[in-house]
Design a protein around this motif. Sequence first.
Motif, short mmCIF file in Angstrom:
data_model
loop_
_atom_site.label_atom_id
_atom_site.label_comp_id
_atom_site.label_asym_id
_atom_site.label_seq_id
_atom_site.Cartn_x
_atom_site.Cartn_y
_atom_site.Cartn_z
N GLY A 322 39.09 50.78 17.01
CA GLY A 322 38.32 51.91 17.54
C GLY A 322 39.08 53.20 17.37
N SER A 323 38.86 54.14 18.28
CA SER A 323 39.51 55.44 18.17
C SER A 323 39.65 56.09 19.54
CB SER A 323 38.68 56.35 17.26
OG SER A 323 39.19 57.66 17.28
N ASP A 324 40.79 56.75 19.75
CA ASP A 324 41.01 57.55 20.96
C ASP A 324 40.93 59.03 20.65
OD1 ASP A 324 41.66 55.36 22.53
OD2 ASP A 324 43.79 55.46 22.00
N ASN A 325 40.75 59.35 19.36
CA ASN A 325 40.81 60.78 19.03
C ASN A 325 39.63 61.20 18.16
OD1 ASN A 325 41.66 59.79 16.47
ND2 ASN A 325 43.81 60.12 16.96
N HIS A 326 39.90 61.92 17.11
CA HIS A 326 38.84 62.56 16.32
C HIS A 326 38.58 61.83 15.02
CE1 HIS A 326 42.54 63.42 14.48
NE2 HIS A 326 41.97 64.06 13.47
N LEU A 327 39.26 60.69 14.78
CA LEU A 327 39.05 60.04 13.47
C LEU A 327 38.94 58.53 13.58
CD1 LEU A 327 41.77 58.56 12.05
CD2 LEU A 327 42.53 60.91 11.96
N VAL A 328 38.22 57.99 12.60
CA VAL A 328 38.05 56.55 12.48
C VAL A 328 38.54 56.17 11.09
CG1 VAL A 328 36.41 54.64 12.59
CG2 VAL A 328 35.89 56.75 13.78
N LEU A 329 39.26 55.07 11.03
CA LEU A 329 39.74 54.57 9.75
C LEU A 329 39.03 53.24 9.51
CD1 LEU A 329 41.83 55.48 7.68
CD2 LEU A 329 43.55 54.19 8.95
N VAL A 330 38.24 53.19 8.44
CA VAL A 330 37.46 51.98 8.18
C VAL A 330 38.12 51.20 7.05
CG1 VAL A 330 35.18 51.09 7.57
CG2 VAL A 330 35.37 53.25 8.80
N ASP A 331 38.34 49.92 7.30
CA ASP A 331 38.91 49.04 6.29
C ASP A 331 37.76 48.39 5.52
OD1 ASP A 331 40.22 47.18 4.79
OD2 ASP A 331 41.34 46.29 6.47
N LEU A 332 37.62 48.77 4.25
CA LEU A 332 36.47 48.28 3.47
C LEU A 332 36.79 47.01 2.69
CD1 LEU A 332 35.41 51.75 2.02
CD2 LEU A 332 34.14 50.45 3.73
N ARG A 333 38.06 46.60 2.74
CA ARG A 333 38.46 45.48 1.88
C ARG A 333 37.69 44.19 2.16
NH1 ARG A 333 44.64 45.84 2.93
NH2 ARG A 333 43.68 45.78 4.98
N PRO A 334 37.35 43.89 3.45
CA PRO A 334 36.58 42.66 3.68
C PRO A 334 35.24 42.66 2.94
CG PRO A 334 37.43 43.53 5.76
CD PRO A 334 37.72 44.56 4.70
N LEU A 335 34.76 43.86 2.57
CA LEU A 335 33.46 43.95 1.88
C LEU A 335 33.64 43.92 0.36
CD1 LEU A 335 32.01 46.81 4.08
CD2 LEU A 335 31.44 44.38 4.22
N GLY A 336 34.90 43.87 -0.08
CA GLY A 336 35.14 43.79 -1.53
C GLY A 336 34.89 45.11 -2.24
N VAL A 337 35.05 46.21 -1.53
CA VAL A 337 34.82 47.51 -2.16
C VAL A 337 35.98 48.42 -1.75
CG1 VAL A 337 33.38 48.40 -0.28
CG2 VAL A 337 33.02 49.25 -2.56
N ASP A 338 36.30 49.42 -2.60
CA ASP A 338 37.43 50.28 -2.24
C ASP A 338 36.94 51.66 -1.78
OD1 ASP A 338 37.78 52.34 -4.59
OD2 ASP A 338 37.28 50.39 -5.49
N GLY A 339 37.87 52.38 -1.17
CA GLY A 339 37.53 53.68 -0.58
C GLY A 339 37.13 54.72 -1.61
N ALA A 340 37.75 54.66 -2.81
CA ALA A 340 37.48 55.68 -3.82
C ALA A 340 36.01 55.65 -4.26
CB ALA A 340 38.39 55.46 -5.02
N ARG A 341 35.49 54.43 -4.48
CA ARG A 341 34.10 54.32 -4.92
C ARG A 341 33.14 54.81 -3.85
NH1 ARG A 341 34.53 50.58 -9.51
NH2 ARG A 341 36.66 49.95 -9.15
N VAL A 342 33.42 54.41 -2.62
CA VAL A 342 32.53 54.81 -1.51
C VAL A 342 32.58 56.34 -1.34
CG1 VAL A 342 32.21 54.66 0.99
CG2 VAL A 342 32.60 52.58 -0.35
N GLU A 343 33.79 56.90 -1.43
CA GLU A 343 33.91 58.37 -1.32
C GLU A 343 33.05 59.05 -2.38
OE1 GLU A 343 37.95 60.45 -1.32
OE2 GLU A 343 37.03 61.38 -3.09
N LYS A 344 33.10 58.51 -3.60
CA LYS A 344 32.37 59.13 -4.72
C LYS A 344 30.85 59.08 -4.49
CE LYS A 344 32.38 60.72 -8.94
NZ LYS A 344 32.60 62.15 -8.96
N ILE A 345 30.39 57.89 -4.11
CA ILE A 345 28.95 57.73 -3.90
C ILE A 345 28.48 58.63 -2.76
CG2 ILE A 345 27.19 56.09 -3.05
CD1 ILE A 345 27.89 55.46 -5.91
N LEU A 346 29.23 58.66 -1.67
CA LEU A 346 28.81 59.49 -0.54
C LEU A 346 28.87 60.98 -0.90
CD1 LEU A 346 30.48 57.57 2.44
CD2 LEU A 346 28.06 57.61 1.81
#
Length: 433
Positions: A322-346
């Motif tokens: 979870g988070s106590d502050n202003h940011l969330v860090l999502v681990d995408l590895r269980p879904l078999g996808v990396d952060g770079a691709r998701v960043e690009k699509i979004l």
Amino acid sequence: EHGLSDADPEVSSIISKEKERQFKSLELIASENFTSRAVMEAVGSCLTNKYSEGLPGKRYYGGNEYIDELEILCQKRALAAFHLDEKKWGVNVQPLSGSPANFEVYTAILNPHDRIMGLDLPHGGHLSHGFMTPKRRVSGTSIYFESMPYRLDESTGLVDYDMLETTATLFRPKLIIAGASAYPRDFDYPRMRKIADAVGAFLMMDMAHISGLVAASVVADPFEYCDIVTTTTHKSLRGPRGGMIFFKKDPIHGVDLESAINNAVFPGLQGGPHNHTIGGLAVCLKHAQSPEFKAYQNQVVSNCRALANRLVELGYTVVSGGSDNHLVLVDLRPLGVDGARVEKILDMASITLNKNSVPGDKSALVPGGIRIGSPAMTTRGFKEKEFVAIADFIHEGVQITIDAKGLVSGSSKLQEFLKFVASSEFPLIDKVS
Ligand code: PLP
């Protein structure tokens, strides 16, 4: 006198395009925010014309009577905004940004090749805290000082303080650095103080990401335990791009921090201060003492929690749960996808966030996660409901990345939401016509 659009249509048009991009997108980069029109007015003022090397009353140039008044006001507001007693704490408001502020502290209190410990970059730390790879000393901090990172416990996503203690006992650093660029929890300052004291180290907090939250007292107060606190001014604090260094006035380990730090800023590493930034910062620090600012920071945290909860509901692995502050860090590895691709699509769908390494990543080149922050859209008036919607859109983007079905920008729900974004209040910067 011509305005910018007459004098330089090319630059003017680039600024207009950038303004429109900022206005029309969902800005979720945790280190960004929208500063106020009043701050921008000060930053765009004649204060930029003036040289004022030195400190108030001790300048190397004439004509500084108003600059002195401004810098003293800014210092006073900085101490007041962070609830500090002027007898115990001082501040230097001249650092040009966060990385220079940190390097100024290091050169103030360390000798070349002295040892430091900061949170490892792939575990959420910042480059300027001493990042190096097995092959290369990447940041200036690791070139000029000997750096040994501490890390997270990968099973909990929390700082491994036991490991920090063991390593510090062996490595005997002269400086331990708290603070991070991608850590969703508070630091355990009492524990870090104990570890620093046991090895005779200075304790510094780089509160760049959370300084707005600290000013509003919605997270733990680093000033209670640290000798030195640095910050940027443009993240959750919502000021102009700049930096500050707070220091204890009493000598620590025999070092007069006030003169060491002031001398490291100038003449050590900087020349003339950016007085336009100091003007903007003074404006921001006045606002940081208002009830509206406190309400804003509370909303930043509530929004972030709403976002984290919704992502967990959707089945995502959120680092530390979870988070106590202003940011969330999502681990995408269980879904078999990396952060770079998701960043690009979004990004194609005007949802702006960043890829981020997560604990356990094999390589920093293929970050397994994304970092999502709430300060900017909270400035635009978003509440929990909108942040739940944001989580749903991110989910849609991730699904599309996984399925490679098409572009999320094709989503009609998202298009509708972006229309809502464009028509919503934008109280702090000019509307795009
Ligand atoms: N410290 C932390 C914790 C940061 O996250 C950052 C920037 O993101 C900095 C320092 C550096 O600030 P700047 O980019 O202003 O040099």
